[in-house]
Motif scaffolding. Structure first.
Motif, PDB file in Angstrom:
ATOM      1  N   VAL A  33       0.849  -1.188   0.000  1.00 19.18           N
ATOM      2  CA  VAL A  33       0.000   0.000   0.000  1.00 19.18           C
ATOM      3  C   VAL A  33       0.888   1.243   0.000  1.00 19.18           C
ATOM      4  N   GLY A  34       0.537   2.207  -0.838  1.00 18.59           N
ATOM      5  CA  GLY A  34       1.313   3.439  -0.927  1.00 18.59           C
ATOM      6  C   GLY A  34       2.330   3.438  -2.034  1.00 18.59           C
ATOM      7  N   ASN A  35       2.546   2.295  -2.685  1.00 21.32           N
ATOM      8  CA  ASN A  35       3.523   2.188  -3.759  1.00 21.32           C
ATOM      9  C   ASN A  35       2.799   2.058  -5.097  1.00 21.32           C
ATOM     10  N   SER A  36       3.138   2.930  -6.043  1.00 18.89           N
ATOM     11  CA  SER A  36       2.550   2.839  -7.375  1.00 18.89           C
ATOM     12  C   SER A  36       3.492   3.477  -8.379  1.00 18.89           C
ATOM     13  N   LEU A  37       3.242   3.180  -9.641  1.00 23.36           N
ATOM     14  CA  LEU A  37       4.073   3.703 -10.720  1.00 23.36           C
ATOM     15  C   LEU A  37       3.190   3.954 -11.928  1.00 23.36           C
ATOM     16  N   SER A  38       3.376   5.100 -12.539  1.00 17.52           N
ATOM     17  CA  SER A  38       2.696   5.389 -13.810  1.00 17.52           C
ATOM     18  C   SER A  38       3.741   5.862 -14.809  1.00 17.52           C
ATOM     19  N   PHE A  65      16.406   8.513 -37.598  1.00 18.59           N
ATOM     20  CA  PHE A  65      16.542   8.774 -36.165  1.00 18.59           C
ATOM     21  C   PHE A  65      15.763   7.715 -35.394  1.00 18.59           C
ATOM     22  N   ASN A  66      16.181   7.494 -34.160  1.00 22.45           N
ATOM     23  CA  ASN A  66      15.483   6.650 -33.188  1.00 22.45           C
ATOM     24  C   ASN A  66      15.321   7.489 -31.924  1.00 22.45           C
ATOM     25  N   SER A  67      14.092   7.675 -31.490  1.00 21.74           N
ATOM     26  CA  SER A  67      13.880   8.590 -30.368  1.00 21.74           C
ATOM     27  C   SER A  67      12.811   8.058 -29.430  1.00 21.74           C
ATOM     28  N   GLY A  68      13.012   8.332 -28.154  1.00 19.08           N
ATOM     29  CA  GLY A  68      12.037   7.950 -27.148  1.00 19.08           C
ATOM     30  C   GLY A  68      11.959   9.010 -26.060  1.00 19.08           C
ATOM     31  N   VAL A  69      10.744   9.318 -25.635  1.00 17.15           N
ATOM     32  CA  VAL A  69      10.509  10.271 -24.545  1.00 17.15           C
ATOM     33  C   VAL A  69       9.610   9.589 -23.525  1.00 17.15           C
ATOM     34  N   THR A  70       9.986   9.682 -22.262  1.00 13.77           N
ATOM     35  CA  THR A  70       9.244   9.020 -21.196  1.00 13.77           C
ATOM     36  C   THR A  70       8.980   9.980 -20.051  1.00 13.77           C
ATOM     37  N   ARG A  71       7.775   9.899 -19.509  1.00 14.96           N
ATOM     38  CA  ARG A  71       7.433  10.598 -18.274  1.00 14.96           C
ATOM     39  C   ARG A  71       7.030   9.535 -17.264  1.00 14.96           C
ATOM     40  N   GLN A  72       7.755   9.466 -16.162  1.00 13.77           N
ATOM     41  CA  GLN A  72       7.501   8.427 -15.176  1.00 13.77           C
ATOM     42  C   GLN A  72       7.266   9.062 -13.802  1.00 13.77           C
ATOM     43  N   SER A  73       6.258   8.558 -13.098  1.00 11.06           N
ATOM     44  CA  SER A  73       5.945   9.020 -11.748  1.00 11.06           C
ATOM     45  C   SER A  73       5.991   7.818 -10.816  1.00 11.06           C
ATOM     46  N   ASN A  74       6.861   7.893  -9.819  1.00 12.91           N
ATOM     47  CA  ASN A  74       7.012   6.811  -8.847  1.00 12.91           C
ATOM     48  C   ASN A  74       6.580   7.295  -7.472  1.00 12.91           C
TER      49      ASN A  74
END
Length: 883
Positions: free
Chosen positions: A341-346, A366-375
């Motif tokens: 409980v209290g642990n999540s990831l998006s 080109f090869n490109s990647g963009v990530t937005r992560q919330s822990n």
């Protein structure tokens, strides 16, 4: 007459148009005659195509100029079919064995699988794309021989430990180099207050394949960065044909297993009171608590801190293109609850890969990647009073979690608001442990990450077989951390609330110029030459501010001016770079005798100028015995047999920043700011050098439907940098100096078995079995003196970080005190109330023995190895049609 010619001409043109756009039909089946459902039928050179139905049948309207069909199906060889005047086609596809013609990425280029002389394990992205994990590194567990993946905890975002062929250093980095589309990238934990796996920024659904380079011949091409192995990741690319849209999703539940079995309320009350009486108490200290309805309060704190966690993942992608332009785009969204409980990831991901053929001699892309992560994490330390599992194990089971009469709504002690409410018990919980659910619900540990990862490139076809590529890659990681501790209870109580914020930007630039030459001379001589120039520079900074005595609960999203009474700050900066030149030559005679050699020159800024440059050679050979004339009679059973071996020297760049420099850092003298000597440099430092040996045997059976690979490897890591002690009188900070002193060896055996067990028109079953052993031994230390930790030891003659502690005898049945063995085998009892040790007589457990000691330095012993002596994996893939 003219009118007649006009009519005839119109009829002919109409007939030609009808013929050009005619519709053809057909059936696609396997060699056994069973129809193949969902086989792709494409007009070669166009985007026109279709798929077969449940009966393996298709109908396709041909465009003008169509001459060839391309028919493909998972697990079968792609077939080209000539378009004739017939309108009906019967097409039979042959089952694809585990192919020697497959392309394998080898670093700065590719080779056919049959031509690879090094020890490389390949894992296809499609084989793990259906696994529900937050990051691809966990998906590799058990997939390749010699590769050990160990999760540190069940917390989402915590990066697993990756080890390729053992632990190869004592003080420097032990993780592999990760390369994505040719760009070496950042790995490990990037979070401050909650874990952030740098590899979790790559969407597993975007990965086409992994190549794991293990032996010296395969890794030497990366020289100083290759001592711990290399993982090459190739992301998906576009393919010729009309746009193919794909939506992939899963929704599932995760559940914690093997939780601690804790005392229930009645058991707790009984044991508490019994324990108190044995300690001299005269009255009960624990009492069953009853609610107004007469029910007994019974709290299972494991249920309070763990849950059934909902996890979902969605990926939408499109790929396609023409002969000149190929594209792949994807959007991904992952939302996962942790079992705690209290642990999540998006995570939100976007990837765009594009290849553009400009003309016959130039291709760009080109090869490109963009990530937005919330822990969103929580405290998990084994000795933290607010650690979720630690706290739950110590909570009273005969008290409620919540209390509607408390202003917070949680069960807090009336006399000591920092601790769990005592309920009907007469004493409060020991050590001031807070109500763990309050901490989980109200304290915050969060990390927010932006990740930019990609490259741009240009391929120039200079001549037949000669291609030049220039590529510029970037890896940018920007982590924003937030910690909030509630002033009402828990860790923030004594500070009247605490907010801490940190920002950790990291940027790495990588520029490569690669010249590849491949050609065939005469009938049997095949030559490949690779020349590389590579420069890399990275810069990371860090700053953190912590404030306490918060004016109001409202101010918990960010540090706000004027809302706190106390503040502290910290920060740092580091830079380093590497400049490299590489040459590699591959030669084979008649696809039978293979030789490969490479040498890399690396210059690392973290080493002194005199020793900055290192040369890392590698060589390998292979003999395909099955290509010899005398092997003809065995071909039906043993279709391929290859013997190979390799040797190389590699290095380790993860040695810290500038340990050779005598440096200063900030310091205070009383209330005055100043600087002080902080590191005694050693201008004699040199590379941590590792020698790698490998010998292997590869066998293909029954037309390569079954493939077996066996390898023995040995690695000798010398000149490991360790802290050598100096006399305090010398005045060196920390009384130590970095020197090349340590040595560690590793060896082991790897066995891999790949097989197509069953293959019919609709059903296919393939299996992979791998098994590995490893033997680690520390050979040299500073004056061969032990390096001891709380629970581990590094000792010459033992495996690294062996488990170190007191040998446990058991419990004294007379009073419950723990009993241990001294190093000479004498049992001693520890009195819990005062910590004193006494001699223990198993025949008279109730009689207190003489006072004695249990020494941390002389009575502890090695209890076992922290490294597994063997490990492996067994994987099965079953497909029916396109499922």
């Amino acid at each position: 007459m003219k009118k007649l010619w006009v009519v005839l001409t119109l009829i002919l043109f109409s007939s030609a148009a009808v013929l050009a756009q005619r519709t053809i039909r057909g059936v696609v089946s396997g060699a056994n005659g069973e129809p193949l459902i969902g086989a792709n039928v494409l007009v070669k050179g166009t985007s026109v195509g279709t798929v077969t139905d449940l009966d393996g049948a298709f109908a396709l309207e041909l465009p003008a100029g169509a001459t060839t069909l391309e028919v493909s199906y998972t697990g079968f060889e792609t077939l080209e079919v000539e378009i004739t005047s017939s309108n009906q086609y019967t097409i039979t596809l042959q089952e694809a064995a585990i192919g020697l013609e497959e392309i394998v990425v080898v670093g700065y280029g590719t080779q056919q699988k049959r031509d690879v002389t090094g020890s490389i394990s390949q894992v296809k992205g499609e084989s793990i794309s259906n696994l529900a994990t937050p990051a691809f590194d966990q998906q590799l567990a058990g997939r390749a021989a010699g590769v050990q993946i160990t999760p540190p905890s069940g917390i989402l975002g915590a990066p697993p430990q990756i080890r390729i062929r053992g632990v190869n250093s004592i003080s420097s980095g032990t993780g592999p180099l990760i390369v994505v589309d040719g760009v070496p990238i950042l790995s490990g934990d990037r979070g401050g207050f909650t874990p952030v796996n740098a590899l979790g920024d790559i969407n597993p659904a975007d990965i086409a394949s992994f190549e794991i380079l293990k032996d010296g011949a395969a890794t030497a091409i990366y020289g100083s960065r290759a001592s711990n192995g290399v993982i090459l990741i190739t992301t998906k690319k576009g393919s010729e044909g009309k746009a193919k849209f794909n939506y992939d999703a899963y929704v599932g539940m995760a559940q914690a297993t093997n939780l601690f079995e804790l005392l229930n309320a009645e058991e707790f009350v009984l044991i508490q009171n019994e324990k108190n009486k044995n300690a001299g108490g005269t009255s009960d200290i624990a009492v069953l608590q009853r609610r107004n309805d007469g029910s007994i309060v019974e709290t299972d704190w494991m249920d309070v801190v763990f849950r059934n966690a909902l996890q979902q993942n969605h990926v939408f992608s499109v790929n396609g293109g023409t002969e000149a332009t190929k594209y792949y785009f994807s959007l991904g969204f992952s939302d996962q609850e942790g079992v705690a409980v209290g642990n999540s990831l998006s995570r939100y991901t976007f990837r765009a890969n594009l290849d553009q053929k400009v003309n016959n001699w130039l291709k760009i892309g080109f090869n490109s990647g963009v990530t937005r992560q919330s822990n969103y994490g929580l405290l998990t330390g084994s000795n933290n009073l607010s650690g979720n599992t630690f706290g739950a194990m110590r909570m009273f089971p005969n008290v409620e979690v919540y209390d509607p009469n408390d202003p917070t709504g949680y069960n807090l002690d009336d006399a000591n608001a920092r601790t769990l409410g005592r309920g009907a018990n007469t004493i409060e919980i020991a050590n001031g442990i807070p109500n763990i659910r309050f901490v989980i619900d109200n304290d915050r540990r969060e990390s927010f990450t932006w990740r930019i990862l990609g490259n741009v490139f240009a391929d120039v076809n200079l001549a037949k077989g000669l291609i030049f590529r220039t590529q510029l890659g970037v890896d940018g990681s920007y982590v924003d951390d937030l910690l909030w501790q509630d002033p009402r209870h828990g860790d923030g109580f004594s500070a009247n609330g605490r907010i801490s914020q940190a920002y950790s930007p990291f940027t790495r630039w990588n520029w490569q110029n690669i010249l590849n030459y491949n050609n065939k001379f005469g009938e049997n001589h095949n030559v490949g030459v690779t020349l590389v120039q590579e420069h890399q520079k990275q810069r990371s900074t860090f700053f953190q501010t912590t404030v306490t005595d918060i004016s109001d609960l409202y101010f918990q999203e960010n540090i706000v001016s004027g809302t706190f009474a106390n503040q502290t700050s910290a920060g740092g900066i580091s830079e380093n770079g590497i400049a490299s030149y590489l040459g590699r030559v591959n030669y084979n005679f008649a696809n039978k005798y293979y030789l490969s050699a490479s040498i890399r020159r690396d210059a690392l800024s973290a080493l002194p100028e005199a020793n900055r440059v290192g040369y890392f050679p590698g060589g390998s050979f292979a003999w395909r015995v099955s290509e010899e004339p005398f092997w003809g009679g065995f071909k039906n059973v043993i279709s391929d047999l290859r013997i190979r071996g390799s040797f190389a020297e590699v290095g380790n760049t993860a040695i810290g920043n500038y340990p050779y420099i005598g440096s200063y850092s900030s310091a205070q003298y009383g209330s005055q700011n100043g600087i002080a000597y902080s590191n005694f440099g050693n201008d004699q430092l040199k590379w941590e050098a590792q020698k790698k040996y490998d010998a292997g045997l590869d066998i293909g059976l029954l037309d390569n439907r079954i493939n077996v690979s066996v390898a023995y490897w040995y690695q000798d890591n010398d000149d490991i940098i360790l802290q050598a002690p100096t006399a305090p009188s010398v005045g060196i900070p920390g009384n130590s100096i970095s020197q090349n002193i340590g040595r560690v060896t590793n060896s082991g055996i790897e066995v891999t078995l790949d097989a197509v067990v069953v293959s019919t028109g609709k059903f296919r079953w393939s299996s992979n079995l791998n098994f590995s052993t490893q033997n680690n031994e520390v050979k040299e230390l500073v004056n061969n003196q032990d390096i001891t930790g709380e629970f581990n030891i590094i000792r010459v003659g033992e495996s690294i970080n062996s488990i170190y502690g007191f040998e446990y005898y058991g419990v004294n049945p007379a009073n419950g005190n723990p009993v241990y063995y001294k190093i000479d085998g004498t049992p001693v009892e520890q009195e819990i109330s005062n910590g004193q040790y006494y001699k223990f007589d198993p025949n008279n457990p109730g009689v207190r023995g003489e006072v004695t000691t249990l020494s941390q330095t002389t009575d502890r012993k090695i209890l076992g190895s922290a490294l597994p002596t063997w490990f492996g994996g067994f994987d099965n893939n079953l497909t029916f049609g396109q499922f």
